[in-house]
Every structure is written in structure tokens, then in C-alpha cells.
Design a protein around this motif. Sequence first.
Motif, PDB file in Angstrom:
ATOM      1  N   LYS A  47       0.845  -1.200   0.000  1.00 15.52           N
ATOM      2  CA  LYS A  47       0.000   0.000   0.000  1.00 15.52           C
ATOM      3  C   LYS A  47       0.874   1.241   0.000  1.00 15.52           C
ATOM      4  N   THR A  49       0.242   5.489   0.088  1.00 16.35           N
ATOM      5  CA  THR A  49      -0.731   6.569   0.196  1.00 16.35           C
ATOM      6  C   THR A  49      -0.030   7.919   0.143  1.00 16.35           C
ATOM      7  N   LEU A 161      -1.758  -1.170  -3.800  1.00 15.05           N
ATOM      8  CA  LEU A 161      -2.806  -0.156  -3.727  1.00 15.05           C
ATOM      9  C   LEU A 161      -2.167   1.225  -3.647  1.00 15.05           C
ATOM     10  N   ASP A 168      -6.288   4.763   4.238  1.00 12.74           N
ATOM     11  CA  ASP A 168      -5.840   4.329   5.568  1.00 12.74           C
ATOM     12  C   ASP A 168      -6.992   4.364   6.565  1.00 12.74           C
ATOM     13  N   ARG A 180      -6.504  -5.518   6.149  1.00 13.99           N
ATOM     14  CA  ARG A 180      -5.453  -4.704   6.768  1.00 13.99           C
ATOM     15  C   ARG A 180      -4.286  -5.579   7.227  1.00 13.99           C
ATOM     16  N   ILE A 183      -1.579  -6.558   4.537  1.00 12.22           N
ATOM     17  CA  ILE A 183      -0.661  -5.561   3.984  1.00 12.22           C
ATOM     18  C   ILE A 183       0.688  -5.686   4.676  1.00 12.22           C
ATOM     19  N   SER A 186       3.934  -0.815   3.636  1.00 11.24           N
ATOM     20  CA  SER A 186       3.193   0.394   3.275  1.00 11.24           C
ATOM     21  C   SER A 186       4.137   1.579   3.348  1.00 11.24           C
TER      22      SER A 186
END
Length: 301
Positions: A47, A49, A161, A168, A180, A183, A186
Motif C-alpha cells: 500500500k 498513500t 494499492l 488508511d 489490513r 498488507i 506500506s
Amino acid sequence: MYLEHFGLREAPFAITPDTHFYYCSPSHQEALNVLLVALRSGAGFLKLTGEVGTGKTLLCRRLLNTLDDSFVTAYIPNPFLNPTALRMALAEELGLEFARNIGQHRLLKLITERLIELNAAGKRVVLLIDEAQAIPDDSLEALRLLTNLETEKDKLLLVVLFGQPELDQRLERPRLRQLRQRILFSHRLRPLSAAESAGYLQHRLQLAGAASDCFTPRALRLLHRASRGIPRLLNVLAHKGLMAAFGAGLQRVDAEQVRRAVADTEDASPLPAAWRRPWALGALGTAACAGMGLLLWTAGR
């Protein structure tokens, strides 16, 4: 005339995610390194972000261009899909042909067979999903179930992702706790520092053909402050600053042109009152200058 005035071959600040202009900031390089190491190790779920405009899509495309032929990639840029549509999108990315009214059991079997075939050929399959904060909860669960497909040693499908911070927040919900926990790696992209913002702008100008600095040091400081170090906002403000300087017949963008660009950009952070000055002709000068700048902005994309 905009490009010729500043000695540019192409528009340096288009907001499309052009990997030709990729700037290797420390945050982006760290993110790319994390993703590459994790994917090469076979990590199943990753992930990344970042706030709007920090360069997630550009980094996604950079990753696609960096992965070698030991990977097979599937890319879904708009994941606002129900579970059925999500599986169909993955099947299409894997090159599968199927009837549109195919049953979901049959479709999943086709996907599984294709993944096993690619794994036997020594290929890792990576699904990259942009704007992942838009995926419906049911589709996130369908995605988690897809990552259950595995051999005794390998995951058959790796997933990355890319999403805004809202992703999040969504993953903190109890109903998504199983996803979750999947993952393994991240990373959060951060905005550019003042020095990185200046380097970013100079990098893009040089790639576009600029032979000299187009921004004064003070203009660079104001651009960073107003953009908060967000690359997309830097692009917008720098473009408008060049447009205002061109309209005034100047060879460099100074503080005054940045002030006008900031006043014309809704999401820009307002500058301190001591750094602002009133002007009579509008934020970007005359309408003709604005029209010409918009035309060239469109042509350069």
C-alpha cells in the motif's frame, strides 16, 4: 510564444503524469525502493498513500516502467467497480477472453488457471490499483480473496494499492481488518521540502529545454510556501507564473508573478500579507495573456 520566450522545447509544467519528467525526490525514491524490494520478494499486499497531487499516479507508472519481464502487470486506474466488474477488469488485463455473461465461478477459474500458467513460466503477476480509496468495501473483500490464490511457495497474485489518506482511514474499519492484516509493506508519500521543490522545478525546466533559471530565488521560496510542497500545485503555480512573466515581457518569474499565480489558484495557500500586493488588471494580467497561456497549456499536455 510562451515556449519560445523562455527557450523551451515543450511545456514543463503540464499536470499529466508524464514519466519523462519524473523527479527522484527522497520520498519517491524510498517508496519506489520499498515497492521493488517487496514485489521481488513476493510480498502479497502493498500500500502506498499520499495527499492529492503528491505524485502517486506518476510513481505507479514509474513502477510499471521499472519492472522487468519477470513480472506480468495488470493496471486498474479507476477501481470504482463492484466485485464482478473488478474480476472482469483483472481478467481483461491478463489477456483472457470470456463471454460478458460468464458465471463468476467460471471467471474465477479462468483467472486462477491463467495465474498458475504464468507462475509455472516463472512470472510474478502484479495488480496495481490507482485511486484505491474509491474501491467499494465489497470489492476490497473480493480483492482479498483473490490474494488467497497461491501455490505451496508463492502467491499467485501480488497487489499494490495507491490511494489517498482516506484509504488508511477505511482500512481501520473492523470489517476490513482481515485485509489490513494482509498488507505487509506500506509507505506514505510526503510533500517536497523547500530545497526539493526548487530542485523539482529546475529539473522539469531543464528537461523542457531551459538554458537558464526562469525563477528568481524569492519566487522559488514563494512557490514552495504557496504549494505546500505538493508537486501538482507546484506545476499549476509555476505555469501561471511563467504565463504572467511572459505577459509582462520578463525573462524570469519574480515574487510579483507568483503572487498573481497564487491569487488565481483556489487550492494554493495564501501568502502572508507582507508578501502580497494589490494590482488592477487581475491575477494574471490581461485577458489576452490568460487566453494565450491557456491555449499553450492545453497544447503542451
